[in-house]
Design a protein around this motif. Sequence first.
Motif, PDB file in Angstrom:
ATOM      1  N   ALA A 119     105.331 -27.437  52.460  1.00 25.43           N
ATOM      2  CA  ALA A 119     105.382 -27.665  50.829  1.00 25.43           C
ATOM      3  C   ALA A 119     106.718 -26.793  50.293  1.00 25.43           C
ATOM      4  N   VAL A 120     107.503 -27.426  49.718  1.00 22.07           N
ATOM      5  CA  VAL A 120     108.351 -27.035  48.970  1.00 22.07           C
ATOM      6  C   VAL A 120     109.159 -25.746  49.803  1.00 22.07           C
ATOM      7  N   ASN A 121     109.216 -26.154  51.334  1.00 29.21           N
ATOM      8  CA  ASN A 121     109.909 -25.031  52.174  1.00 29.21           C
ATOM      9  C   ASN A 121     109.569 -23.610  51.974  1.00 29.21           C
ATOM     10  N   SER A 122     108.215 -23.738  51.695  1.00 27.30           N
ATOM     11  CA  SER A 122     107.726 -22.173  51.552  1.00 27.30           C
ATOM     12  C   SER A 122     107.588 -21.480  52.725  1.00 27.30           C
ATOM     13  N   GLN A 123     107.274 -21.965  53.986  1.00 18.56           N
ATOM     14  CA  GLN A 123     107.134 -21.203  55.142  1.00 18.56           C
ATOM     15  C   GLN A 123     106.190 -20.257  55.032  1.00 18.56           C
ATOM     16  N   GLN A 124     104.894 -20.582  54.531  1.00 17.77           N
ATOM     17  CA  GLN A 124     103.912 -19.652  54.455  1.00 17.77           C
ATOM     18  C   GLN A 124     102.862 -19.316  55.802  1.00 17.77           C
ATOM     19  N   VAL A 125     103.327 -20.357  56.897  1.00 16.89           N
ATOM     20  CA  VAL A 125     102.326 -20.396  57.926  1.00 16.89           C
ATOM     21  C   VAL A 125     102.548 -19.113  58.826  1.00 16.89           C
ATOM     22  N   GLY A 126     101.543 -18.601  59.083  1.00 15.21           N
ATOM     23  CA  GLY A 126     101.453 -17.335  60.093  1.00 15.21           C
ATOM     24  C   GLY A 126     100.818 -17.667  61.344  1.00 15.21           C
ATOM     25  N   CYS A 189      99.538 -25.656  57.721  1.00 16.22           N
ATOM     26  CA  CYS A 189      99.141 -25.360  59.129  1.00 16.22           C
ATOM     27  C   CYS A 189      98.761 -26.735  59.929  1.00 16.22           C
ATOM     28  N   ALA A 190      98.004 -27.560  59.273  1.00 10.65           N
ATOM     29  CA  ALA A 190      97.865 -28.890  60.169  1.00 10.65           C
ATOM     30  C   ALA A 190      99.124 -29.486  60.791  1.00 10.65           C
ATOM     31  N   ILE A 191     100.172 -29.623  59.894  1.00  9.75           N
ATOM     32  CA  ILE A 191     101.407 -30.212  60.302  1.00  9.75           C
ATOM     33  C   ILE A 191     102.037 -29.097  61.425  1.00  9.75           C
ATOM     34  N   ALA A 192     101.878 -27.843  61.250  1.00  9.65           N
ATOM     35  CA  ALA A 192     102.522 -27.043  62.095  1.00  9.65           C
ATOM     36  C   ALA A 192     101.975 -27.126  63.490  1.00  9.65           C
ATOM     37  N   LEU A 193     100.772 -27.061  63.534  1.00  7.40           N
ATOM     38  CA  LEU A 193      99.837 -27.369  64.797  1.00  7.40           C
ATOM     39  C   LEU A 193     100.046 -28.620  65.528  1.00  7.40           C
ATOM     40  N   THR A 194     100.597 -29.682  64.630  1.00 14.63           N
ATOM     41  CA  THR A 194     100.805 -31.006  65.266  1.00 14.63           C
ATOM     42  C   THR A 194     102.064 -30.848  66.062  1.00 14.63           C
ATOM     43  N   TYR A 195     103.236 -30.180  65.324  1.00  9.75           N
ATOM     44  CA  TYR A 195     104.342 -30.179  65.898  1.00  9.75           C
ATOM     45  C   TYR A 195     104.090 -29.136  67.106  1.00  9.75           C
ATOM     46  N   MET A 196     103.377 -28.134  67.243  1.00 10.55           N
ATOM     47  CA  MET A 196     103.069 -27.416  68.567  1.00 10.55           C
ATOM     48  C   MET A 196     102.514 -28.389  69.623  1.00 10.55           C
ATOM     49  N   GLU A 197     101.249 -29.060  69.153  1.00 12.50           N
ATOM     50  CA  GLU A 197     100.827 -29.853  70.162  1.00 12.50           C
ATOM     51  C   GLU A 197     101.753 -30.708  70.776  1.00 12.50           C
ATOM     52  N   LEU A 198     102.446 -31.352  70.126  1.00 17.11           N
ATOM     53  CA  LEU A 198     103.616 -32.221  70.859  1.00 17.11           C
ATOM     54  C   LEU A 198     104.441 -31.649  71.628  1.00 17.11           C
ATOM     55  N   ALA A 199     104.938 -30.463  71.175  1.00 18.18           N
ATOM     56  CA  ALA A 199     105.950 -29.696  71.859  1.00 18.18           C
ATOM     57  C   ALA A 199     105.473 -29.358  73.199  1.00 18.18           C
ATOM     58  N   ALA A 200     103.850 -28.748  73.311  1.00 10.23           N
ATOM     59  CA  ALA A 200     103.311 -28.496  74.332  1.00 10.23           C
ATOM     60  C   ALA A 200     103.189 -29.677  75.297  1.00 10.23           C
ATOM     61  N   ALA A 201     102.972 -30.914  74.952  1.00 11.09           N
ATOM     62  CA  ALA A 201     102.595 -32.160  75.537  1.00 11.09           C
ATOM     63  C   ALA A 201     104.046 -32.288  76.434  1.00 11.09           C
ATOM     64  N   ALA A 202     105.231 -32.076  75.648  1.00 13.10           N
ATOM     65  CA  ALA A 202     106.617 -32.386  76.098  1.00 13.10           C
ATOM     66  C   ALA A 202     107.006 -31.481  77.298  1.00 13.10           C
ATOM     67  N   HIS A 203     106.395 -30.424  77.287  1.00 17.12           N
ATOM     68  CA  HIS A 203     106.581 -29.523  78.409  1.00 17.12           C
ATOM     69  C   HIS A 203     105.522 -29.521  79.549  1.00 17.12           C
ATOM     70  N   GLY A 204     104.440 -30.512  79.375  1.00 18.22           N
ATOM     71  CA  GLY A 204     103.649 -30.657  80.352  1.00 18.22           C
ATOM     72  C   GLY A 204     102.331 -29.881  80.252  1.00 18.22           C
ATOM     73  N   GLY A 237      93.600 -23.363  61.304  1.00 16.02           N
ATOM     74  CA  GLY A 237      93.582 -24.227  62.509  1.00 16.02           C
ATOM     75  C   GLY A 237      93.864 -23.381  63.718  1.00 16.02           C
ATOM     76  N   ALA A 238      93.498 -23.928  64.793  1.00 13.18           N
ATOM     77  CA  ALA A 238      93.918 -23.316  66.027  1.00 13.18           C
ATOM     78  C   ALA A 238      94.069 -24.391  67.332  1.00 13.18           C
ATOM     79  N   LEU A 239      94.716 -23.961  68.214  1.00  8.20           N
ATOM     80  CA  LEU A 239      94.878 -24.918  69.503  1.00  8.20           C
ATOM     81  C   LEU A 239      94.748 -24.149  70.825  1.00  8.20           C
ATOM     82  N   MET A 240      93.879 -24.625  71.622  1.00  8.68           N
ATOM     83  CA  MET A 240      93.723 -24.170  72.892  1.00  8.68           C
ATOM     84  C   MET A 240      94.905 -24.383  73.540  1.00  8.68           C
ATOM     85  N   LEU A 241      95.497 -23.803  74.678  1.00  6.49           N
ATOM     86  CA  LEU A 241      96.685 -23.849  75.342  1.00  6.49           C
ATOM     87  C   LEU A 241      96.746 -23.588  76.745  1.00  6.49           C
TER      88      LEU A 241
END
Length: 262
Positions: A119-126, A189-204, A237-241
């Motif tokens: 939101a508003v390019n705030s980049q507050q996700v840690g 955080c949900a958007i960022a985790l979704t990006y991560m999940e798809l990136a993970a899938a792309a790498h197998g 949110g969190a992702l198992m990897l």
Amino acid sequence: MSFLCLDKVNCRRDGICMEVCPGGVITADAEGYPVVKDGAEAFCNKCGHCVAACATGALSHERLPMIDFLPNRKPRPETVAEVEPLMLGRRSVRAYKNKPVEHALLERILDVARRAPTAVNSQQVGWIMVEDPAKTRRLAELGMEWLRAAGHPRYVQLWDEGREVFLRGAPHVAVAHAPADYTWGAADCAIALTYMELAAAAHGLGACWAGLLTRAAMAHAGVIEALELPQGRTVHGALMLGWPKYRYSLVPPRNAANVAWL
């Protein structure tokens, strides 16, 4: 010209940088060249759209070093046939190989996730990336303590039978957090985790949303301490990897879209 730097030789004066600026910060001078509007400098959120959209490279931004921009490389997925299989074929993986993911690959998917829109390019996700499988196991044990105390007999029974149902035996977990008083923390955080999940899938890699850990990180002091969650931050949110133990041959059915067309 404030924080904008312009190469007038290469500037087409096409107005694209003005149109893509989300804050309406840029306007044209008498000759049609882009300039920052009087009094609008504070409204720039450093999203970089103006520079990224300039096809001739005529524009740069003093607050955004050009070395930090990435080329929008081609070829990239641009057709349904390339994009849909990744999105539809992604599965919530709950069985992992006893094989850690190399550090460089964890860094790579984090690099994708950190570029997710906020939101508003705030980049507050840690982020907290639990790289040590032993620490991931310890988080699962602490989480089960919370489940026992909270009264979840089914999970407790399965755990006592030898099934790791809290983090499903994943060697790693990525945790996304944001300031507790930040309005858009859950969404970002949900958007960022979704990006991560798809990136993970792309790498197998396999991934699965760790809902139990997310809840425990809001309620159990032991989990919060083990995560070393910074003061004033909330886990959203969190992702198992990990490397998936099995592959899926089919995409399961889902309910039809609940949609109202207007």
